[in-house]
Design a protein around this motif. Structure first.
Motif: not given
Length: 460
Positions: A153-154, A35-37, A156
């Motif tokens: 998580p999102r 689920e991590l970018h 970059p």
């Protein structure tokens, strides 16, 4: 805090930031890394960069500005009027005296004003060093806290880290380019100063090199002679002898190791050959003057040739041995990189191994082989110690390999050493020699590139 201790603490913070960023990223998705970018180590690198990069930049700026700031503060504390109307050279002397007094080395002073300035220098240095260390660590902690809060998580992280790495690579390449330009500009500037005193035509086509000022007017030149033809002739003669030794031996060694030698033999023989490149040049010089030069002189005497104790042949032979690894190692790698399918196709058409090497492998590896030979030539042209010890420093225009000659690099060293004024014609001639050698090497590379393009074979 000493700079070494500051750097160690900073490295510890960077390592902690990496582990913290990685762990926080994994915890933010409860271990579901998909689920991590970005992958977890990108988040760790993101925090580590935020922690270390600003602090490193601050330390760099602090290192550049600190000497100027400390000097200004110390000199400003001297008695009023002490430095008024004092020329820059005397100001520098006063500053050196203060530093020597503070360090207790060199030539100090018993002047009360100098002693007080030395004490003030110690206090300011301790204060400035402590302030710099505290500022750097504070910036590192601030960056660590900011980056930690931004871990989501999102985020970059990979993009941000790669941008920093790309910027660092661009900066490194820019520094390399500007360093090269700076070298060329400095050569051109100093060479123009030399050519303002000595004509360019006489330098390029003159047949006498005697940079020392003559003692009598009836000698070669009243202010020295700077005809560079004998020097470049000696350079080409020794380089040609070295290349005549290194090119065939190196290429044959590469072919033997890449095409004929078993793997076990290759794994031992290649490192042994490459050890030749690791021997200090002064050792080669001793070998040349103690072993090879007497052998060349005795061989010349046996042939009825008047051979000098120092000769171009002795220097060229030893230099050729020294640069064999430059040809053999690179050529071996290039030949080994030729696709096996080309060899198999040649064998399928009935070629013998030697025919496959001559007609398929070597043409395919030609650009790399030419590059290896060019590297060896550049190494030979730039060698100094072997020439000084085995060929001497006599600037004589001759094609006799048994005669003593000199090279460009030897004369550059000779011109820049000794008790000579920097703006004298002798010293400035070193820059002119370097500039001409630079353009000659550039022309050699252009010609080699044209040869490669003309004879290169391309394969789909």
């Amino acid at each position: 805090m000493p700079m070494q201790a500051t750097i160690l603490v900073l490295l510890a913070l960077v390592a902690y930031g990496y582990l913290l960023g990685r762990r926080r990223a994994v915890r933010s998705v409860d271990g579901r890394i998909a689920e991590l970018h970005s992958v977890p180590h990108h988040y760790g690198a993101y925090v580590a960069l935020w922690c270390g990069l600003p602090a490193v930049l601050l330390i760099g700026a602090w290192t550049v500005l600190e000497p100027w700031a400390v000097r200004s503060l110390v000199l400003a504390g001297l008695p009023e009027g002490r430095l008024d109307a004092m020329p820059p050279a005397e100001r520098n002397l006063v500053w050196s005296t203060i530093r020597n007094t503070a360090a207790g080395v060199g030539f100090g002073s018993d002047d009360p004003a100098i002693l007080a300035a030395a004490d003030r220098l110690d206090r300011i240095r301790r204060l400035v060093d402590g302030a710099g260390a505290v500022a750097a660590l504070a910036v590192a902690m601030l960056g660590l806290g900011v980056a930690r809060r931004r871990i989501v998580p999102r985020l970059p992280a990979r993009v941000a880290v790669e941008r920093v790495i790309t910027a660092a690579m661009i900066l490194a390449s820019t520094i390399a380019i500007f360093t090269t330009l700076g070298i060329v500009v400095s050569l051109v500037f100093e060479s123009l100063r030399f050519f303002a005193r000595y004509p360019l035509g006489e330098f390029l086509f003159g047949l006498h090199w005697s940079p020392q000022s003559a003692m009598r007017e009836d000698q070669v030149a009243g202010s020295g002679a700077f005809g560079a033809v004998p020097i470049f002739a000696g350079t080409f003669l020794i380089s040609a002898i070295a290349l005549a030794v290194a090119a065939p031996l190196g290429l044959m060694t590469a072919i033997a190791l890449a095409e004929y030698a078993p793997r076990k033999v290759r794994s031992v023989a290649k490192p042994v050959v490459e050890l030749l490149a690791g021997i200090p040049t002064v050792v080669y010089g001793f070998f040349a003057i103690l072993t090879v030069a007497p052998m060349v002189r005795d061989a010349g005497a046996a042939l009825g040739i008047d051979a000098s104790a120092n000769s171009a042949l002795a220097a060229g032979l030893v230099m050729g041995i020294m640069i064999i690894p430059f040809v053999s190692s690179l050529a071996d790698d290039v030949i080994s990189a030729v696709p096996a399918s080309l060899r198999d196709a040649a064998y399928a058409l009935g070629s013998t191994p030697s025919e496959a090497i001559r007609h398929v492998v070597l043409p395919a590896a030609l650009p790399g082989i030419v590059g290896a030979i060019l590297l060896a030539v550049s190494r030979a042209i730039g060698e100094t110690m072997i020439v000084v010890m085995a060929a001497g420093m006599t600037a004589e225009l001759t094609g006799n390999p048994f005669a003593a000659v000199t090279t460009v690099t030897v004369q550059i060293v000779a011109s820049l050493t000794g008790d000579t004024e920097f703006d004298s014609a002798k010293t400035l001639s070193a820059f002119a020699l370097g500039l001409v050698l630079f353009f000659m090497t550039l022309a050699l590379n252009v010609v080699a590139l044209a040869i490669v393009r003309r004879y290169r074979e391309s394969y789909d």
